[in-house]
Design an enzyme around this catalytic site. Structure first.
Site, PDB file in Angstrom:
ATOM      1  CB  ALA A 152      43.467  96.960  -2.375  1.00 20.91           C
ATOM      2  CE1 TYR A 153      45.394 101.893  -8.977  1.00 16.53           C
ATOM      3  CE2 TYR A 153      44.389 103.819  -8.537  1.00 16.53           C
ATOM      4  CZ  TYR A 153      45.165 103.307  -9.475  1.00 16.53           C
ATOM      5  OH  TYR A 153      45.702 103.970 -10.294  1.00 16.53           O
ATOM      6  CB  ALA A 154      44.628 104.060  -1.788  1.00 11.63           C
ATOM      7  CE  LYS A 157      49.060 103.333  -8.730  1.00 12.52           C
ATOM      8  NZ  LYS A 157      50.138 103.405 -10.097  1.00 12.52           N
TER       9      LYS A 157
END
Length: 250
Positions: A152-154, A157
């Site tokens: 989710a973070y990747a 970003k």
């Protein structure tokens, strides 16, 4: 004083990398407005910043209230009469293997990171056009290299990197620079990750050519100063890896 009287917004500026950048910038003469949801840490950071820059201030805001982001920018411009630098640093996420990541965790990452970056850039654009200012957004090795448990973070970003490149192309004619920092730093988030996954943390540390995690002010903050200053006016659309050499882009 590379940033003398440059009005700068830093989201997530109450601590960690955001706080490190705020400290580095006020020491170079900037007027820094930190926007953060944490009132206690925000007020503490405000006091530290005002020792160098009395006009600097803290605004408490929940960046997931996307409808209010334009009002924040306009409030700051009304107070100071200009906006020179926008730093989109704030981001929250949870670590889960891809196959087990629910929509709620994807929403958390995009609502705290990608969408605030998007809406704040849109709101800041006319003022940055006037000042021929700078935008500094944040990427992560989690997206560039595909770190486990960081789906989710990747995703958020890399989406930020995408719109940063688009706006670098669209806004270059207006004299606005848009660049991206991808850091590896000894931040509270990294410390929490070290506790949750100590073996993975040590594996990452062992692959840093310079042998350490970066200092939030002296390492990350100084690069942010450069990207916010006139020294970087011929640089735009770039991802700057401030990670001790961990990722060497080709």
């Amino acid at each position: 004083m590379k940033l003398q009287d440059k009005v700068t917004i830093i989201t997530g500026g109450a601590g960690g990398i955001g706080g490190g950048m705020a400290k580095a910038m006020v020491k170079e003469g900037a007027i820094v407005v930190i926007v953060d949801v944490n009132e206690q840490l925000g007020k503490e950071m405000e006091k530290q910043l005002q020792e160098f820059s009395p006009e600097s201030m803290f605004i408490q805001a929940d960046l997931t209230d996307h409808a209010n982001l334009k009002n924040i920018v306009e409030e700051i411009v009304k107070k100071y009469g200009r906006l020179n630098v926008l730093v989109n640093n704030a981001h929250a996420s949870r670590q889960t293997m891809f196959a087990e990541t629910p929509k709620e965790e994807l929403d958390l990452s995009f609502n705290t990171g990608f969408y605030p970056t998007w809406y704040l850039m849109q709101a800041a654009y006319p003022y940055l056009k006037e000042s021929k200012g700078n935008v500094i957004n944040f990427a992560s090795g989690a997206g560039i290299n595909g770190h486990e448990t960081q789906a989710a973070y990747a995703a958020a970003k890399e989406a930020i990197r995408g719109i940063s490149r688009v706006t670098a192309n669209e806004w270059g004619r207006d004299g606005i620079n848009v660049n991206i920092i991808s850091p590896v730093a000894d931040s509270p988030g990294v410390r929490a990750w070290a506790e949750a996954q100590p073996e993975y943390y040590q594996a990452v540390l062992s692959k840093i050519p310079l042998g350490r995690f970066g200092h939030v002010e002296e390492d990350i903050g100084r690069v942010a100063v450069f990207l916010a200053s006139e020294d970087s006016k011929y640089i735009t659309g770039q991802t700057i890896m401030v990670d001790g050499g961990t990722t060497q882009l080709r």
